[in-house]
Each structure stands twice: as structure tokens, then as C-alpha cells.
Design an enzyme around this catalytic site. Sequence first.
Site, short mmCIF file in Angstrom:
data_model
loop_
_atom_site.label_atom_id
_atom_site.label_comp_id
_atom_site.label_asym_id
_atom_site.label_seq_id
_atom_site.Cartn_x
_atom_site.Cartn_y
_atom_site.Cartn_z
N HIS B 199 -48.58 22.82 -24.72
CA HIS B 199 -48.52 22.95 -23.25
C HIS B 199 -48.81 21.58 -22.65
O HIS B 199 -49.95 21.24 -22.36
CB HIS B 199 -49.54 23.99 -22.78
CG HIS B 199 -49.06 25.40 -22.99
ND1 HIS B 199 -48.69 25.90 -24.21
CD2 HIS B 199 -48.83 26.40 -22.09
CE1 HIS B 199 -48.28 27.15 -24.07
NE2 HIS B 199 -48.36 27.48 -22.80
N ALA B 240 -50.41 33.23 -15.64
CA ALA B 240 -49.90 32.66 -16.90
C ALA B 240 -49.24 31.30 -16.67
O ALA B 240 -49.08 30.86 -15.53
CB ALA B 240 -48.93 33.63 -17.55
N HIS B 241 -48.83 30.68 -17.76
CA HIS B 241 -48.23 29.34 -17.70
C HIS B 241 -46.95 29.34 -16.87
O HIS B 241 -46.16 30.26 -16.92
CB HIS B 241 -47.93 28.78 -19.11
CG HIS B 241 -47.21 29.70 -20.02
ND1 HIS B 241 -47.19 29.55 -21.38
CD2 HIS B 241 -46.47 30.81 -19.77
CE1 HIS B 241 -46.47 30.49 -21.92
NE2 HIS B 241 -46.02 31.26 -20.98
N ASN B 242 -46.80 28.26 -16.12
CA ASN B 242 -45.59 28.01 -15.33
C ASN B 242 -45.35 28.99 -14.19
O ASN B 242 -44.28 29.01 -13.59
CB ASN B 242 -44.35 27.96 -16.23
CG ASN B 242 -44.32 26.68 -17.07
OD1 ASN B 242 -44.93 26.63 -18.13
ND2 ASN B 242 -43.66 25.65 -16.58
#
Lengths: 349, 349, 349
Positions: B199, B240-242
Site C-alpha cells: 500500500h 477501507a483503502h482508496n
Amino acid sequence: MELTVAQLAKRLDAKLAGNTDGATRPITAVCPIEAASESEVTFIVDDKHKALLKKSRAGAVIVSARVEGLDKPQLIVKDVRSSLIEALSAFAPRLKAAPEGIDSTARVADSAKIASGVSIGAHVVVDDGVEIGSDTIIAAGCKIGENSKIGANCRIDSNVVIYHNCRLGGHVVVQANSTIGSTGFGYSFIDGAHKLIPHNGGVVIEDFVHIGANCCVDRAKFGDTIVGAGTKIDNLVQIAHNVVIGKCCLIAALSGLSGSCRLGDGVVLAGQVGLADNIEIGDGTMVGAQAGVMNSIPAGQKIAWTPAIKAKEAFRIVTLVMRLPKMAEQLKKLSKRTDRLEAAKDDKE
Amino acid sequence: MELTVAQLAKRLDAKLAGNTDGATRPITAVCPIEAASESEVTFIVDDKHKALLKKSRAGAVIVSARVEGLDKPQLIVKDVRSSLIEALSAFAPRLKAAPEGIDSTARVADSAKIASGVSIGAHVVVDDGVEIGSDTIIAAGCKIGENSKIGANCRIDSNVVIYHNCRLGGHVVVQANSTIGSTGFGYSFIDGAHKLIPHNGGVVIEDFVHIGANCCVDRAKFGDTIVGAGTKIDNLVQIAHNVVIGKCCLIAALSGLSGSCRLGDGVVLAGQVGLADNIEIGDGTMVGAQAGVMNSIPAGQKIAWTPAIKAKEAFRIVTLVMRLPKMAEQLKKLSKRTDRLEAAKDDKE
Amino acid sequence: MELTVAQLAKRLDAKLAGNTDGATRPITAVCPIEAASESEVTFIVDDKHKALLKKSRAGAVIVSARVEGLDKPQLIVKDVRSSLIEALSAFAPRLKAAPEGIDSTARVADSAKIASGVSIGAHVVVDDGVEIGSDTIIAAGCKIGENSKIGANCRIDSNVVIYHNCRLGGHVVVQANSTIGSTGFGYSFIDGAHKLIPHNGGVVIEDFVHIGANCCVDRAKFGDTIVGAGTKIDNLVQIAHNVVIGKCCLIAALSGLSGSCRLGDGVVLAGQVGLADNIEIGDGTMVGAQAGVMNSIPAGQKIAWTPAIKAKEAFRIVTLVMRLPKMAEQLKKLSKRTDRLEAAKDDKE
């Protein structure tokens, strides 16, 4: 820790029966029936497990009534569940006692009142005006905010954060990484922005409450968010501002209680339950896992589903939902039969 | 804090009306109408509460228009919700200001840039390259990772962990035990094992964002996970991511936003909502509690249920689901009637 | 970090094709196709993204087979997903290595065994009898309880709390603010109060397990709560006492596994899933988001919904639920047609 079967029987105030030749056998742990070895004691809480008993290698068994034809020492007790707790306590791993006094790395305000027997761990911060009752353990890394009061015989585990003006009774346990007294989720939309409504209230956690790890109990806007005496809360539970929880409730993991919910005494929420704001759940009501409760519910109910209804009704409706493909089929067939009847009628006319 | 009714009226820029004999009465708190005592001021935000006013013991009341026949001082204001915030601020518990400067037990890297007026609490760790804007408070036990930037006038509460390369704007609040910038849940299954996708991205938290206690905001795989200005997030929320969240959204407790979700401005998620990955929720859309949103939703909708559909439709469908036992009964009866009609027809033929 | 296209190709063991004039172009990051700039490399994992490639400004592209008619350097690799991880690693932000040794503010018991290469951060507490394997990083603010063992090459992020008698294998990652080894939610109701059942067991986290931020893994009543090798757990997940999770499972955010659940190998739980206690989920079974699993499920299934059923069946049933308004309408019409048929029959008679 090691006890002979006879010593354990004495400790549990149990009558020793069955094959008492094994009374001198050393026991080192409690173990469920499927996995117990000869050096372990097992227990029977229901008839389902009785059948497994003859095959069990357990060195002894705790029972509420003598099991016939069993070639193994039996510890006959009044209440197996209660004796199980006693036996588990006997064999609990021995841990170092929390050292009395304030760790040199802790930062305790001069104005804080720390009773005798208190243990304050490494890197703890205790703010002005805090009071901590006797024999309470504040584990490493906790932060106790201004003017909060913690009763006697509590255990506040590592890295717990308690904000200002919270009041915890006696014998309270808060497990690691939980947050007590955070500001609640209350905003007014004014001039194009969400403005925080100040939360002037506090949190009251009554005696013998247990709060799991990574939980949140928000402080109140007015008055107090209250968790009643003897209530037990699992991990990752959200208690919003101004919630009032009665005595001896059980709230399982990942449940969320919205603002100003009121729970009576003895309410049980299974896992991942959600309660809408401002509703009231009556004494002793049990709410099934993942239920979404939108309205107040009287005492003594068993409810389930989203939106939550009586569990029996929910069961009946879910059964019908599962039968929907069949119902759709029946409807189709019936429609065709009606077509045919109409056609026959038209033919006649 | 104590103010007379007249002093409070002045502070709220309110017109004092009703029984103004009480103008010198001392007021010490704001309280909802049912519980207010003589030394407390209450407020009316809707007509429902107006009826309770005559029985209320409150020492004064904040209203938007004069209530006739009320024997109590009235503070007439333009916007009750706005004045309520002002009144609550007036009576907020007085807490010690966070001390300016770096606590001696904090570990701040030499290369960190700490602006004036910043308070860094006990046992805080600030890594290399970190920048902290003026008047920001980093409470005890926080960890700020390498190269992260925190704007001015922020409040980062105790034990918050902010990983490296995160950027927080000004006036941001992060409550206790939250985690910003953790690695997201992204794996590729290669050669029989889940391999972590690095990440490399960061997290951007814009101005005036509030994040509750025990929340998680994952860093991005590429680019940034973004929480837009003025958005408010409750406790125990997973971002969460993004994920990209617009401005002035409200996200209630225990909601989970899966990877690469995009929320417009002013989106409202009630409690325990789940969003599937890669979907887009349009501006101003409101999602009901526990809804599971599987697909993108245009702007301005009210949606509910799992899978989420328009709230009105969901309500209609839920009503029908509850009526399934009756429908099953109707279907059975209809089938019998058709049997009889067919039998009659057969008889004729 | 900066690599030319040619250097990157070498690092990925890729064949350079397409317009190789760009081989000397400097690349500084990996970026998805829509957003990539000339100094970034992009990648194609499926045909859907191939169409976007011609418009992309990316300086180079990682592909599994040459794309014709593309005026851009192509890095042809065996497995794009695997090379993507390699490329992301190449361009990962350079962070300071965790310093070897024990920070002067950490409190490490004399009896703890700390292997070589270990980094113990600021304000960490390591209790008696703890063992930490080589090259493991214990970040600032962690608490490691008595007799817990942590393997080699682990990364325990800031403010994690690991209670006593927990055993972590090698290469384990636990992200910030998680709690391992808290006492589970097990009470017996005796003499009018919920009495805690002592939790004498521990927690076993096997090799290569990743646990996200703000998770809870409860210790066992007897034996151990077990998370199998290679399993990856997202944020805010609850693992109750005596749960046994197999190898290489994936458990997404906000899921809750109740007491004594057993998961086989390769089980996937999407977000906000709830598992009832004592059930077993077979190898490779996939559970859809927000599902509530009430019963054991054999291996190799795809299940969804509450109560969870086969995903295909759930899809069919949900479709019919959505058609309920239409079915109700059909039923009403059919009833009227039957009325008319009966009336006609009565007329005849």
C-alpha cells in the site's frame, strides 16, 4: 497448579463417587469432554454430553448426579456450572500480581486521590481531580481524564482511554483498547456545516459491569450515559450518547445502541444487533443476532430479524420467504388453471 | 458556570419574554424538558415538546417564537438548534487547557516541525519528518508516523495511531484509540498463499473532519484514501483503502465502506451500513441502518434494506413480507376454490 | 525511488516490448490506468482495462501478453498480479528502519527473552517470561503480557495489547490498536448475577497471519483460540473464545465469529458477516457480505443472506422478494377472476 481428585472434591465441596480408586490421581486442568486427558477433570452440564462420557479419557468428572456404570471418579456437586467456575479458578494460570503503587513512568496529577492497594502501571496518565478506589488496577498505557472517578476493585486493562467526568463503580472491568466517555455523534446542520452539539454530560458505569475490548461508550449530551450494575458487554460494542442500560444485561459483540436507547434489566442482545435511537427494550427481552430493532419492545419478548418482530413470527415468515419459489410456481399454475376455466366458460356461452 | 437568565439571554442574543420576573434566576446547565430543574434552561425544537412545557420545572426555555400562557422566562432566538449549541458551550464543564509544549516523556524526532501553541502529551511518539500545525493538541499516548502532516487547531485524542504519510487538514478531531493509515485488506493469491499488495498510498483527512473512537481508516494502495471536508464519522467505523468520501457526509457507528467506494457530498450512512467495493453513492443520498448496498446509487435517494433499494419500495416490500403468512393462506384457499370449480366443470361435462 | 523503464523491466524479469524508445524514461510510481501519468507505470489484469490503455498517459504498462498497436513500452511478465506486487515494492515509500534494540522508555522484564535484531519501541511494556523472536518489531506503546511468545520476523504495530499466554508464530503482522487474548464473553447466571467463566486457555496465531487494526481475538476458556497459518484478517473483526480458524482464510472487516466456531482452510468471509456459535464452515466456503450463518456449512459452498443459504438460491429468493408487490397484485386479480367464475357457476345452477 496440581490437585488430586480428592483435593479438588474438597475444594468444590463435592461428594466423591464412582471409582474412588482414582482419588489420588493428579489433576492439572479442566477440559471439555472430547479433549480431556487423564490428568484433566471434565464436566457434564447436559444429557447430550453424558453419552460421550464413557469414551472420555478424563481423569475425573464433575456431575450433578451419579452416573451409573462409569469407571471413573465422579465429583457430585449441587450446581455443575457454579463448580465449573470454581474448578477453573483453581487451575487458572498463576500470574504475577499487579504491583501496588504508581509506576515511575506514570504521570499522576497531584490532585488525584489514589486509595490504598491501587496499582497504576507504566505510562499511565491520571488527570486532575481523578479518584481511584482501593485495590483497583490501572494497567499500562491507560489515560484517565479530569475528574473521573473509578471505584474499588476495578481492573482497567492496558491502553483503555477514559475521558473526563466519567464515574465507574466498584468491581468494574474494562478490557484493552476500549474508550469510555468519547463525545457522541450529535450534530446540527447550520449554515451549510455539521456543527457539533457539545456533550456536557458524562458516563456512569455501575458496579460489576464488564466491558470488553475495543468498545466505545459515548458521554451524554445532558445527564449521563448509564450502564447498569452487573451488565456485561462483549468486544467492539458501540454505546451511543444518553443510552441507559439496566442491570444484568448481556450485549454481544459488534452490537450498536443508538442515542438515547433505554434497556430494561436482564435484556440480552446477541451479536451485531442494531437498535434505533430513542427506543425502549423492556426487561428480560432477548434480541436475536443481527436483528435491527426499529421500535420499542415490551418486556419478556424474544425478537429477531430486521425489522425485528417476535422470534416465532420471524421464524414463520423466514420459512415462507424460503418457500417463495414454490409459491411463485403455485401462483403460475393457478393462473393457468383459471385461464382454462375461463376459456371453458367462454366456450359454453 | 452560572449565568442568570438575563445574562444567558444576552449571550444568546435572545429576546427575553414571558415571565421576566425570573430574569435574575441562576442557571447552571441545559437540560431536556422532561428532566430540567429550576436551575436549568430547556429548549423546544418541535411542537411535540411544546405540550410538555407547561409541566416542566425548567427555570427558563429557549424558543423560536413566544409561547402564550407560559409562566416562565422565554428566550426567543432565531434558530433554537444554533442557540442550544451556544448555551451548551456556555455551561460546558471547565477543563484544564492542554499545556502548550512537548511533554518530557514524549519522543519527538528532531526533524519534526512543531508549530507554536501545539500541545504534545505524555508518552507521545512523533516520527521523522512529521509536521504539526499551530494550536493542535496531540493527547497522551498517540503515535504519529513518519512524514505525516497534521494541520492547525486539530485535536488528536489519547492513544490514536496515525501511520506514515497521512495528511490531516485543520480543525480535525480524531477520538481515542482510532487508527489512521493502516495497511488495507488487499491480497493476491499467488503460489498457494495470500500475498499482501503493498500500500504505497496515503490518507488525506480534510478540514473540519471528525472521526470517532476506535475507527479505522486504511491507507491507499495507490494515491490516497480521502475523507472530505466537514465529514463526521461515528465510532467503530471502517474506511477501507482508496475510499473517497465527499464533503459534509455523516457516517454512523459500525458502518463499513469497502475498498474504492466513492461517496458524494452530504451522503448519510446510518448505523451498521455496509457498502460493497468500488460502488458510488451520489450526493445527498441517505442510506438506512444495516442496509447492504451492492450497487452504485444516484444522488438524492433514500435507500434501505439488503440489498439496498429505494426506502419507499423497501417499506412496501417489507410490509408484504410480513403479510406472507396471509398470502400463503389466500393462495391455499384460492387453490381449493379452483379445485371445486374444476370439479364442478368436470361434473357438467 | 526512481527507475528507468528498462531498469524496472529487469527488476520484474520482464520482456520489454512495444515502443522501446521509452526504455530510458524515468518511472517513480505504480498507478491505475485512469490516473497514471508519464512518470508512472500502469498494469492490466483483465480485458476490461485493455480498452482504456490507448488513452492512458502512463509511461509504461505491465502486461501478460503484448498488446498490439500500442505506442508505449510494454513490460511482458508471466503473472501481472505477482509483478504488480514487485513493482509496488520497488516504489514503496522509503521509511526509516525500526531501530534495533530496546528503547530507553520501554519497560522490559528481566526474565523476557529478546532475540537478536528485535526492535522494541518507546513506552512498550514486556512482561515476565515473554519471548520475542529475531528481527521482530514491537512498535511504540504495545503491551505484551506474561509468558506470551512472539515468533521471528513479526511486526506488532503501535498500541497493540497482547495479554498473557498468547503464542504468535513467525512473520505475523498485527496492526495498531488490536487486542489479542482478552477474556471472552462467557458467563453463567448464578444466584441472580452473571458470573464470569474463567478463561484458562490462550491464543495461538500461526505463521504469516495478518490481523488488521482494532481487532479482538479472545483467549479460550479451555485450550486455545487458534488462527491458522496464512490467514488474513481485516480491521474491526471479532474472534470469540475457542474459535478455530484454518489456514489461508480471509475475513473482512466488522465480521464476528462467535464462540467455538470452526473454519476450515481457505474460507472467505466478506464484510459484516456473523457466525453463530459452535458451527463449522467447511474448507473453501465463501460467505457473502452481511450474511448471518446459523448452521454448519459443508466445504466448497458459496452462501449468502440471513439466515445464510446457497448464494444462488439466495439470489433467486431475493429476486422473488423484490417481486412481492407484483405477486400480491396477481393474487388479488386471480381472486377476482375466481369470484367471477364462481358467480357464473352459481348463475347457471
